[in-house]
Design a protein around this motif. Structure first.
Motif, PDB file in Angstrom:
ATOM      1  N   ALA A 256     -10.605 -12.521  -0.920  1.00  0.00           N
ATOM      2  CA  ALA A 256     -10.208 -11.218  -1.476  1.00  0.00           C
ATOM      3  C   ALA A 256     -11.162 -10.128  -0.994  1.00  0.00           C
ATOM      4  N   ASP A 257     -12.454 -10.405  -0.999  1.00  0.00           N
ATOM      5  CA  ASP A 257     -13.449  -9.440  -0.512  1.00  0.00           C
ATOM      6  C   ASP A 257     -13.254  -9.166   0.977  1.00  0.00           C
ATOM      7  N   PHE A 258     -13.012 -10.221   1.738  1.00  0.00           N
ATOM      8  CA  PHE A 258     -12.772 -10.097   3.175  1.00  0.00           C
ATOM      9  C   PHE A 258     -11.571  -9.186   3.442  1.00  0.00           C
ATOM     10  N   LEU A 259     -10.468  -9.436   2.729  1.00  0.00           N
ATOM     11  CA  LEU A 259      -9.282  -8.605   2.921  1.00  0.00           C
ATOM     12  C   LEU A 259      -9.556  -7.155   2.545  1.00  0.00           C
ATOM     13  N   LYS A 260     -10.289  -6.948   1.473  1.00  0.00           N
ATOM     14  CA  LYS A 260     -10.611  -5.581   1.054  1.00  0.00           C
ATOM     15  C   LYS A 260     -11.407  -4.864   2.146  1.00  0.00           C
ATOM     16  N   GLU A 261     -12.371  -5.561   2.727  1.00  0.00           N
ATOM     17  CA  GLU A 261     -13.154  -4.981   3.827  1.00  0.00           C
ATOM     18  C   GLU A 261     -12.269  -4.631   5.014  1.00  0.00           C
ATOM     19  N   CYS A 262     -11.186  -5.378   5.180  1.00  0.00           N
ATOM     20  CA  CYS A 262     -10.256  -5.136   6.289  1.00  0.00           C
ATOM     21  C   CYS A 262      -9.173  -4.112   5.939  1.00  0.00           C
ATOM     22  N   GLY A 263      -9.188  -3.611   4.687  1.00  0.00           N
ATOM     23  CA  GLY A 263      -8.238  -2.575   4.304  1.00  0.00           C
ATOM     24  C   GLY A 263      -7.002  -3.066   3.570  1.00  0.00           C
ATOM     25  N   TYR A 264      -7.082  -4.240   2.966  1.00  0.00           N
ATOM     26  CA  TYR A 264      -5.953  -4.818   2.239  1.00  0.00           C
ATOM     27  C   TYR A 264      -6.353  -5.124   0.802  1.00  0.00           C
ATOM     28  N   GLN A 265      -5.381  -5.061  -0.099  1.00  0.00           N
ATOM     29  CA  GLN A 265      -5.608  -5.382  -1.505  1.00  0.00           C
ATOM     30  C   GLN A 265      -4.760  -6.596  -1.871  1.00  0.00           C
ATOM     31  N   VAL A 266      -5.391  -7.626  -2.422  1.00  0.00           N
ATOM     32  CA  VAL A 266      -4.667  -8.828  -2.822  1.00  0.00           C
ATOM     33  C   VAL A 266      -3.757  -8.519  -4.004  1.00  0.00           C
ATOM     34  N   VAL A 267      -2.510  -8.926  -3.880  1.00  0.00           N
ATOM     35  CA  VAL A 267      -1.531  -8.820  -4.957  1.00  0.00           C
ATOM     36  C   VAL A 267      -1.442 -10.161  -5.684  1.00  0.00           C
ATOM     37  N   SER A 268      -1.421 -11.244  -4.917  1.00  0.00           N
ATOM     38  CA  SER A 268      -1.424 -12.579  -5.509  1.00  0.00           C
ATOM     39  C   SER A 268      -2.072 -13.560  -4.539  1.00  0.00           C
ATOM     40  N   ASP A 269      -2.617 -14.624  -5.097  1.00  0.00           N
ATOM     41  CA  ASP A 269      -3.279 -15.676  -4.333  1.00  0.00           C
ATOM     42  C   ASP A 269      -2.906 -16.978  -5.027  1.00  0.00           C
ATOM     43  N   THR A 270      -2.046 -17.760  -4.409  1.00  0.00           N
ATOM     44  CA  THR A 270      -1.484 -18.934  -5.058  1.00  0.00           C
ATOM     45  C   THR A 270      -1.666 -20.202  -4.234  1.00  0.00           C
ATOM     46  N   THR A 271      -1.432 -21.316  -4.890  1.00  0.00           N
ATOM     47  CA  THR A 271      -1.492 -22.622  -4.227  1.00  0.00           C
ATOM     48  C   THR A 271      -0.082 -23.174  -4.056  1.00  0.00           C
ATOM     49  N   CYS A 272       0.002 -24.266  -3.343  1.00  0.00           N
ATOM     50  CA  CYS A 272       1.282 -24.954  -3.186  1.00  0.00           C
ATOM     51  C   CYS A 272       1.828 -25.373  -4.547  1.00  0.00           C
ATOM     52  N   LYS A 273       0.960 -25.836  -5.425  1.00  0.00           N
ATOM     53  CA  LYS A 273       1.399 -26.234  -6.763  1.00  0.00           C
ATOM     54  C   LYS A 273       1.994 -25.035  -7.502  1.00  0.00           C
ATOM     55  N   ASP A 274       1.366 -23.868  -7.367  1.00  0.00           N
ATOM     56  CA  ASP A 274       1.875 -22.662  -8.025  1.00  0.00           C
ATOM     57  C   ASP A 274       3.300 -22.344  -7.584  1.00  0.00           C
ATOM     58  N   TYR A 275       3.514 -22.303  -6.266  1.00  0.00           N
ATOM     59  CA  TYR A 275       4.864 -21.930  -5.845  1.00  0.00           C
ATOM     60  C   TYR A 275       5.831 -23.087  -5.941  1.00  0.00           C
ATOM     61  N   ASN A 276       5.348 -24.313  -6.016  1.00  0.00           N
ATOM     62  CA  ASN A 276       6.219 -25.452  -6.328  1.00  0.00           C
ATOM     63  C   ASN A 276       6.825 -25.256  -7.716  1.00  0.00           C
ATOM     64  N   ASP A 277       5.959 -24.905  -8.677  1.00  0.00           N
ATOM     65  CA  ASP A 277       6.417 -24.696 -10.056  1.00  0.00           C
ATOM     66  C   ASP A 277       7.299 -23.453 -10.186  1.00  0.00           C
ATOM     67  N   LYS A 278       6.902 -22.383  -9.520  1.00  0.00           N
ATOM     68  CA  LYS A 278       7.601 -21.108  -9.694  1.00  0.00           C
ATOM     69  C   LYS A 278       8.905 -21.010  -8.904  1.00  0.00           C
ATOM     70  N   TYR A 279       8.907 -21.509  -7.661  1.00  0.00           N
ATOM     71  CA  TYR A 279      10.071 -21.307  -6.793  1.00  0.00           C
ATOM     72  C   TYR A 279      10.918 -22.555  -6.561  1.00  0.00           C
ATOM     73  N   LEU A 280      10.283 -23.691  -6.338  1.00  0.00           N
ATOM     74  CA  LEU A 280      11.051 -24.890  -6.013  1.00  0.00           C
ATOM     75  C   LEU A 280      11.661 -25.554  -7.249  1.00  0.00           C
ATOM     76  N   ALA A 281      10.913 -25.594  -8.337  1.00  0.00           N
ATOM     77  CA  ALA A 281      11.414 -26.238  -9.555  1.00  0.00           C
ATOM     78  C   ALA A 281      12.730 -25.625 -10.038  1.00  0.00           C
ATOM     79  N   PRO A 282      12.842 -24.289 -10.112  1.00  0.00           N
ATOM     80  CA  PRO A 282      14.103 -23.711 -10.588  1.00  0.00           C
ATOM     81  C   PRO A 282      15.309 -24.038  -9.691  1.00  0.00           C
TER      82      PRO A 282
END
Length: 125
Positions: free
Chosen positions: A77-103
């Motif tokens: 997140a700090d690296f991206l900020k230094e490069c001019g970007y702001q993190v909106v979300s930072d997720t794992t495979c488990k996170d998007y497995n639960d959020k997107y694949l499960a439904p």
């Protein structure tokens, strides 16, 4: 930038992100993945199957494409900020497995998930 950052030095990722900034409008969305530093330092923190982490690192090196770069979540997140970007979300495979694949009825079995990479959505400032 999916599946790229682990293969190149941090300076090369920074250079690429700077070049992207010259091509897209402020507020644009960046999708980028990175490998959790724990894959290199303490695989038990990201996977129940630490042998899988070791195997992936060995196999990528064996085929001439070693994984050389990892980040902590805060460090990326700090690296991206230094490069001019702001993190909106930072997720794992488990996170998007639960959020997107499960439904969709396509959820992966928990034993098949290895959280080696993290997926970041960021905005160009």
């Amino acid at each position: 930038m999916e599946g790229v950052t682990q293969y190149i030095p941090k300076e090369s990722t920074a250079d690429t992100l700077q070049k992207i900034k010259t091509l897209v409008a402020s507020g644009s969305t960046l999708l980028i993945t990175y490998v959790d530093q724990n894959v290199f330092d303490d695989p038990s923190r990201v996977a129940d199957n630490t042998k899988a982490c070791s195997m992936i690192l060995k196999q990528s090196a064996r085929v001439g494409e070693p994984w050389i770069t990892g980040w902590t979540q805060e460090g990326f997140a700090d690296f991206l900020k230094e490069c001019g970007y702001q993190v909106v979300s930072d997720t794992t495979c488990k996170d998007y497995n639960d959020k997107y694949l499960a439904p969709l009825g396509r959820k992966l079995d928990e034993k098949d998930i290895i959280n080696l990479e993290r997926l970041v959505v960021a905005k160009l400032l």
